[in-house]
Design an enzyme around this catalytic site. Structure first.
Site, PDB file in Angstrom:
ATOM      1  N   ASP A  35       0.845  -1.205   0.000  1.00 16.85           N
ATOM      2  CA  ASP A  35       0.000   0.000   0.000  1.00 16.85           C
ATOM      3  C   ASP A  35       0.876   1.250   0.000  1.00 16.85           C
ATOM      4  OD1 ASP A  35      -1.869   2.119   0.775  1.00 16.85           O
ATOM      5  OD2 ASP A  35      -3.226   0.493   1.302  1.00 16.85           O
ATOM      6  N   SER A  81      -7.033   4.117  -1.081  1.00 20.12           N
ATOM      7  CA  SER A  81      -6.853   2.667  -0.993  1.00 20.12           C
ATOM      8  C   SER A  81      -8.167   1.914  -1.154  1.00 20.12           C
ATOM      9  CB  SER A  81      -6.211   2.296   0.342  1.00 20.12           C
ATOM     10  OG  SER A  81      -4.895   2.774   0.388  1.00 20.12           O
ATOM     11  N   ASP A 263       2.322   2.579   3.424  1.00 21.53           N
ATOM     12  CA  ASP A 263       1.554   3.785   3.105  1.00 21.53           C
ATOM     13  C   ASP A 263       1.527   4.763   4.277  1.00 21.53           C
ATOM     14  OD1 ASP A 263      -0.649   5.277   1.595  1.00 21.53           O
ATOM     15  OD2 ASP A 263      -1.744   4.669   3.391  1.00 21.53           O
TER      16      ASP A 263
HETATM   17 ZN   LIG Z   1      -2.787   6.137   2.069  1.00 17.43          ZN
END
Ligand SMILES: [Zn+2]
Length: 446
Positions: A35, A81, A263
């Site tokens: 991610d 996401s 992320d």
């Molecule tokens: Zn993010």
């Protein structure tokens, strides 16, 4: 499927084409999602491993780069996401925030539902809460990603065989230390539905049969830099356990593994936190690749939902473009931003916090030192971390252009039967559709 250029013949003297051979299809699919991890992030991780850790072999993923993926959502060129995971899980573009629903908020069939309908075993592994956007899009249908109580309630009713991650709070009522307002204890409900439930490292290690639900943190699991191995398994260990529990299914399995917090670190412009979660993700991929090589009928696909942070390696300093960057600056960092914040909030000496962050307080320029000490004194953790990250980035000569996501294409890797289908640049929805096709799954019917 579109014909591959390499398969066509241009010679007039070539023998007639052979009967098209039956396409090799995988029995099992393992989908890895890093991610918020763009191409520069993988370059950073590889350089750190080679030049700081002295490991020349490159990332486990490197030999299997086959293409790139366009990540835009239905409503914007910069996806979140939720829309990104819905594209992979359902093969359909949707709006940011949507969890496996279309732009009209109608539920979309997912790879997990289609796989369950065909009798495959299924699993979801994440380092975030298991209710976070990416695992949610494979296990629930809600119009907004923030509906985590509803996501949790849905994801234990889908017959998913393995659910590993954080997010215990979303499963427990307020009265038992959780966040659920409806009084439900989903751990009890999961047990009643046949799940073995683990909330500690020891209980996780003892899991030996599916279905299994392991929630090993109240919220997200720890960043790799901060992780206490006695309390939480690594992503590689969770991947190995998931494979142990799923591989016995004679019909095959579908497993999604997410390096979720790559992320989160990039949102914070936390270079070392980002780096070490990427390296942990790559180790998890190595576990899956070893399994796939041995097993022979497993397709491993790895990609990202989007880039985060707008990371650059090399940047301008004092108005001049610098033709260098220095991964070794990150070598002394022993805590993520989250770990440093916890130290500050626990009243640690700011000098000790800086040392844990890889900076010698005596070696800082006067303006930086004063700003950092002032922020620590005032209890302004946000200002402290912003200045700290800026010092690290200038020393490493790396740049961040946003605390959000960006719209660049992301890397796509594939190994095993069907890997050829992922060559080239493609849309994120194509990844989900091709996985469904290779497994013989009918997504719209799911
Ligand atoms: Zn993010």
């Amino acid at each position: 499927m579109p014909a591959l250029a390499a398969c066509s013949s241009t010679s007039t003297t070539a023998p007639p084409p052979a009967e098209p051979r039956a396409e090799v299809r995988p029995k099992n699919v393992i989908l890895f999602i890093s991610d918020g991890c763009g191409p520069a992030s993988f370059t950073m991780a590889r350089a750190y491993r080679r030049d700081v850790l002295g490991r020349d072999e490159g990332l486990a993923l490197d030999p299997y780069l086959v293409g790139t993926v366009q990540t835009h959502a239905a409503d914007t060129r910069v996806t979140d996401s939720a829309a990104g995971a819905t594209a992979f899980a359902c093969g359909v573009k949707t709006y940011n925030g949507a969890i496996a629903v279309d732009t009209l908020r109608q539920p979309l069939g997912t790879l997990v539902e289609a796989a369950e309908a065909r009798g495959l075993a299924t699993g979801l592994v994440a380092t975030s809460t298991i209710t976070h956007a990416t695992p949610a899009a494979f296990s629930a249908h809600v119009p907004a990603r923030g509906m985590t109580a509803e996501i949790a309630a849905q994801q234990i009713t889908r017959g998913i065989d393995v659910l590993f991650g954080g997010g215990l709070r979303d499963y427990l009522p307020v009265a038992e230390g959780g966040s659920r307002q409806d009084g439900r204890n989903l751990l009890q409900e999961a047990r009643a539905a046949g799940y073995t439930v683990a909330t500690t490292r020891d209980a996780f290690d003892r899991l030996d049969a599916a279905p299994a639900l392991a929630l090993m943190a109240p919220g997200h699991m720890a960043y790799e830099l901060d992780r206490n191995g006695a309390e939480q398994p690594s992503l590689a260990e969770m991947t190995r356990k998931a494979l142990d529990l799923l591989a016995g299914d004679p019909d095959g399995f579908f497993l999604m593994v997410e390096g979720s917090r790559i992320d989160h670190a990039a949102h914070g412009n936390d270079a070392a936190g980002h780096l070490h979660d990427i390296l942990a993700y790559d180790e998890a991929v190595a576990v899956a690749l070893a399994f796939a090589r041995e097993e022979g009928h497993t397709l491993v696909v790895a990609t990202s939902d989007h880039e985060t942070g707008g990371l650059t390696l090399g940047r301008s300093l004092d108005g001049r473009g610098v033709y260098a960057w220095y991964p070794e600056v990150l070598a002394g960092v022993r805590r993520s931003n989250e770990g440093l914040a916890k130290m500050l909030e626990a009243g640690a000496d700011p000098a000790a916090v800086l040392r844990a962050g890889g900076l010698d307080p005596d070696d800082l320029d006067a303006a930086d030192r004063q700003a950092l000490l002032d922020a620590a004194e005032e209890g302004d953790t946000g200002a402290f971390l912003a200045r700290y990250n800026d010092v690290i980035a200038r020393r490493a000569v790396i740049g961040w252009t946003t605390t959000g996501h960006t719209g660049v294409d992301v890397n796509l890797y594939a190994f095993g039967p069907g890997a050829d289908r992922f060559r080239g640049n493609q849309d994120n929805t194509d990844v989900g559709r091709r996985l469904a096709d290779l497994l013989g799954l009918d997504l719209p019917a799911a």
